[in-house]
Design a protein around this motif. Structure first.
Motif, PDB file in Angstrom:
ATOM      1  N   VAL A 275       0.687  -1.276  -0.167  1.00 55.30           N
ATOM      2  CA  VAL A 275       0.034  -0.052   0.026  1.00 55.30           C
ATOM      3  C   VAL A 275       0.901   1.223  -0.051  1.00 55.30           C
ATOM      4  CG1 VAL A 275      -1.764   1.231   1.489  1.00 55.30           C
ATOM      5  CG2 VAL A 275      -2.116  -1.084   1.030  1.00 55.30           C
ATOM      6  N   ALA A 276       2.041   1.210   1.044  1.00 54.82           N
ATOM      7  CA  ALA A 276       2.683   2.455   0.976  1.00 54.82           C
ATOM      8  C   ALA A 276       3.481   2.615  -0.255  1.00 54.82           C
ATOM      9  CB  ALA A 276       3.786   2.356   2.250  1.00 54.82           C
ATOM     10  N   ALA A 277       3.948   1.565  -0.932  1.00 52.06           N
ATOM     11  CA  ALA A 277       4.654   1.606  -2.120  1.00 52.06           C
ATOM     12  C   ALA A 277       4.023   2.233  -3.527  1.00 52.06           C
ATOM     13  CB  ALA A 277       5.143   0.321  -2.511  1.00 52.06           C
ATOM     14  N   LEU A 278       2.776   1.707  -3.362  1.00 48.39           N
ATOM     15  CA  LEU A 278       1.603   2.193  -4.341  1.00 48.39           C
ATOM     16  C   LEU A 278       1.166   3.588  -4.381  1.00 48.39           C
ATOM     17  CD1 LEU A 278      -0.317  -1.180  -5.170  1.00 48.39           C
ATOM     18  CD2 LEU A 278       1.393  -0.001  -6.557  1.00 48.39           C
ATOM     19  N   GLU A 279       1.068   3.950  -2.932  1.00 45.99           N
ATOM     20  CA  GLU A 279       0.803   5.423  -2.501  1.00 45.99           C
ATOM     21  C   GLU A 279       2.102   6.349  -3.114  1.00 45.99           C
ATOM     22  OE1 GLU A 279      -0.515   5.965   1.493  1.00 45.99           O
ATOM     23  OE2 GLU A 279      -2.480   5.093   1.096  1.00 45.99           O
ATOM     24  N   ALA A 280       3.096   5.911  -2.832  1.00 48.13           N
ATOM     25  CA  ALA A 280       4.335   6.797  -3.163  1.00 48.13           C
ATOM     26  C   ALA A 280       4.431   6.792  -4.542  1.00 48.13           C
ATOM     27  CB  ALA A 280       5.466   6.016  -2.621  1.00 48.13           C
ATOM     28  N   TRP A 281       4.090   5.655  -5.351  1.00 47.66           N
ATOM     29  CA  TRP A 281       3.917   5.851  -6.905  1.00 47.66           C
ATOM     30  C   TRP A 281       3.100   6.502  -7.501  1.00 47.66           C
ATOM     31  CZ3 TRP A 281       6.640   6.359 -10.634  1.00 47.66           C
ATOM     32  CH2 TRP A 281       6.228   6.030 -12.115  1.00 47.66           C
ATOM     33  N   GLU A 282       1.883   6.757  -6.823  1.00 41.04           N
ATOM     34  CA  GLU A 282       0.823   7.687  -7.268  1.00 41.04           C
ATOM     35  C   GLU A 282       1.350   8.953  -7.057  1.00 41.04           C
ATOM     36  OE1 GLU A 282      -3.773   9.023  -5.944  1.00 41.04           O
ATOM     37  OE2 GLU A 282      -2.335   7.886  -4.602  1.00 41.04           O
TER      38      GLU A 282
ATOM     39  N   MET B 114      16.590   8.153 -11.575  1.00 39.22           N
ATOM     40  CA  MET B 114      17.426   6.917 -11.468  1.00 39.22           C
ATOM     41  C   MET B 114      16.956   5.759 -10.445  1.00 39.22           C
ATOM     42  SD  MET B 114      21.463   6.295 -11.120  1.00 39.22           S
ATOM     43  CE  MET B 114      21.508   7.096  -9.498  1.00 39.22           C
ATOM     44  N   HIS B 115      16.723   6.812  -9.255  1.00 40.59           N
ATOM     45  CA  HIS B 115      16.371   5.952  -8.017  1.00 40.59           C
ATOM     46  C   HIS B 115      14.847   5.327  -8.212  1.00 40.59           C
ATOM     47  CE1 HIS B 115      19.790   6.126  -5.792  1.00 40.59           C
ATOM     48  NE2 HIS B 115      20.075   7.352  -6.170  1.00 40.59           N
ATOM     49  N   CYS B 116      14.143   6.114  -8.899  1.00 36.31           N
ATOM     50  CA  CYS B 116      12.766   5.697  -9.143  1.00 36.31           C
ATOM     51  C   CYS B 116      12.608   4.707 -10.015  1.00 36.31           C
ATOM     52  CB  CYS B 116      11.955   6.894  -9.790  1.00 36.31           C
ATOM     53  SG  CYS B 116      10.161   6.606 -10.238  1.00 36.31           S
ATOM     54  N   PHE B 117      13.405   4.633 -11.101  1.00 36.45           N
ATOM     55  CA  PHE B 117      13.700   3.445 -11.815  1.00 36.45           C
ATOM     56  C   PHE B 117      13.943   2.161 -11.242  1.00 36.45           C
ATOM     57  CE2 PHE B 117      16.613   1.073 -14.928  1.00 36.45           C
ATOM     58  CZ  PHE B 117      15.522   0.298 -15.694  1.00 36.45           C
ATOM     59  N   GLU B 118      15.103   2.438 -10.238  1.00 38.67           N
ATOM     60  CA  GLU B 118      15.264   1.232  -9.280  1.00 38.67           C
ATOM     61  C   GLU B 118      14.318   0.731  -8.479  1.00 38.67           C
ATOM     62  OE1 GLU B 118      18.760   0.430  -6.085  1.00 38.67           O
ATOM     63  OE2 GLU B 118      18.163   2.610  -6.591  1.00 38.67           O
ATOM     64  N   ALA B 119      13.613   1.596  -7.962  1.00 47.38           N
ATOM     65  CA  ALA B 119      12.373   1.276  -7.169  1.00 47.38           C
ATOM     66  C   ALA B 119      11.254   0.425  -8.159  1.00 47.38           C
ATOM     67  CB  ALA B 119      11.937   2.361  -6.528  1.00 47.38           C
TER      68      ALA B 119
END
Length: 394
Positions: free
Chosen positions: A146-153, A189-194
């Motif tokens: 949930v936290a990861a998808l909220e961050a990506w949103e 770059m770090h977004c791509f990694e995540a």
């Protein structure tokens, strides 16, 4: 009137459902009687939390239906509440589970459900050791997802500019930061990694397309003015910032991108990424690698001249990880010499022989706000992953 009647019937049905869940058939045991109005208060509170959470769910889904990920947030929260109810049914201490159930129920009514779930699940684990056997791993996984998808949103929404790049900084309310900030490839770059890591999860393979979009946007900024390297800083419309305006090529990031692109190709995102990765690795070796004393330098101009010969801890880690990856997985026999040279430099200049730990730069700066173990651990994890492939030959 019809709305009131329908709402009442819905609440009654949900109340019965919570009773069925709490009083259902136990695994490997006889059926137990469902809780009633004479049940202890903590059981009634747990049922009320379940009813409130489930009753509000349809409205929440309607309100947020314009944002696809939010529906998934709510459904994942329902899963966690369901697991709490089943854990009660299967023998968890009821008073402790009631606290957990109430908090999980309340978390359904908030957008930041993961922020509520994580500490509560951790508290439940401390209070009730059996929870570790009855769904703690699944609950933590749901909360983290949930936290990861909220961050990506957030990243793919208000933090993405009109060109498709990530805005480096905004105010707390997502309005433009008065201080402003120069565009940089680093957060992308770090977004791509995540996103590469997030797409490993079952059902989230679609995230690979988002990772490709990020990589393609950044890599399309390479050009003859940088000698094939990836510039670090950019103008508002994402043109490489000239050296005269403090533009530069971060050599450590050439190696970091080389590794990430090799990983993307290994995952099946496309061989074109491996080719670009090779080019960035070769640039880093040609411009940044010190063939005399060992180690990798920090920054170069867009014209390919070293402008900052500093050899920081993180640059050595990223270079070593990338060089090792291409030597082992990509058959680059010419890189085994640099691998040994990098390890020798690290052992000689970057490790404290008396107290242990890493220096931030050769024999200096054991600690600072910029020194962290992210790069060291990443290098070690990759070395351990590749170790079985060496077969004792090296």
């Amino acid at each position: 009137l019809w709305s009131v009647l329908l709402g009442g019937l819905t609440l009654l049905a949900l109340w019965r459902l919570s009773g069925v869940l709490l009083g259902g058939e136990r695994s490997g045991g006889p059926q137990s009687p469902p809780p009633t109005s004479e049940s202890p208060p903590h059981i009634l509170w747990l049922r009320l939390a379940a009813v409130a959470a489930l009753a509000f769910l349809p409205g929440r889904l309607l309100i947020v239906s314009s944002v696809s990920n939010d529906a998934l947030f709510e459904l994942l929260s329902v899963v966690t509440l369901w697991q709490a109810l089943v854990a009660v049914r299967d023998g968890m201490d009821l008073r402790r589970a009631a606290i957990l159930g109430v908090c999980l129920g309340l978390s359904l009514l908030t957008k930041t459900s993961a922020l509520v779930m994580c500490p509560i699940v951790a508290l439940a684990a401390l209070l009730e050791p059996r929870w570790r056997r009855q769904g703690l791993g699944s609950l933590l996984a749901n909360a983290a997802l949930v936290a990861a998808l909220e961050a990506w949103e957030t990243l793919s929404g208000p933090l993405t500019d009109g060109y498709g790049g990530l805005i480096p900084r905004l105010s707390a309310d997502f309005s433009p930061d008065p201080a402003g900030a120069v565009n940089s490839q680093n957060p992308m770059m770090h977004c791509f990694e995540a996103l590469l890591e997030l797409s490993r999860l079952p059902g989230l393979e679609r995230i690979e397309d988002e990772a490709r979009r990020i990589a393609d946007f950044v890599l399309s900024r390479r050009g003859p003015e940088t000698g094939g390297a990836l510039a670090e800083m950019y103008t508002e419309d994402w043109r490489p910032l000239p050296t005269s305006e403090r533009g530069r090529v971060d050599i450590g990031h050439q190696f970091e991108w080389a590794f990430l692109l090799s990983s993307a190709a290994e995952r099946g995102l496309g061989d074109q990424y491996l080719q670009v990765g090779r080019e960035l690795l070769d640039y880093g070796m040609r411009v940044g690698f010190d063939t005399v004393e060992g180690g990798v330098r920090a920054d170069a101009s867009l014209e390919g001249e070293v402008i900052r010969p500093h050899k920081g801890c993180w640059q050595q880690c990223e270079a070593t990880r990338a060089i090792l990856n291409y030597a082992v997985l990509r058959g680059r026999e010419d890189l085994w010499g640099p691998v040994r040279a990098m390890l020798s430099f690290i052992q000689r200049e970057m490790l404290d022989p008396e107290y242990g730990g890493w220096y931030g730069s050769p024999r200096l700066e054991k600690g600072s706000v910029w020194k962290l173990d992210y790069h060291v651990v990443g290098m070690c994890i990759e070395a351990l992953r590749l170790r079985p492939l060496l077969g004792g030959a090296r």
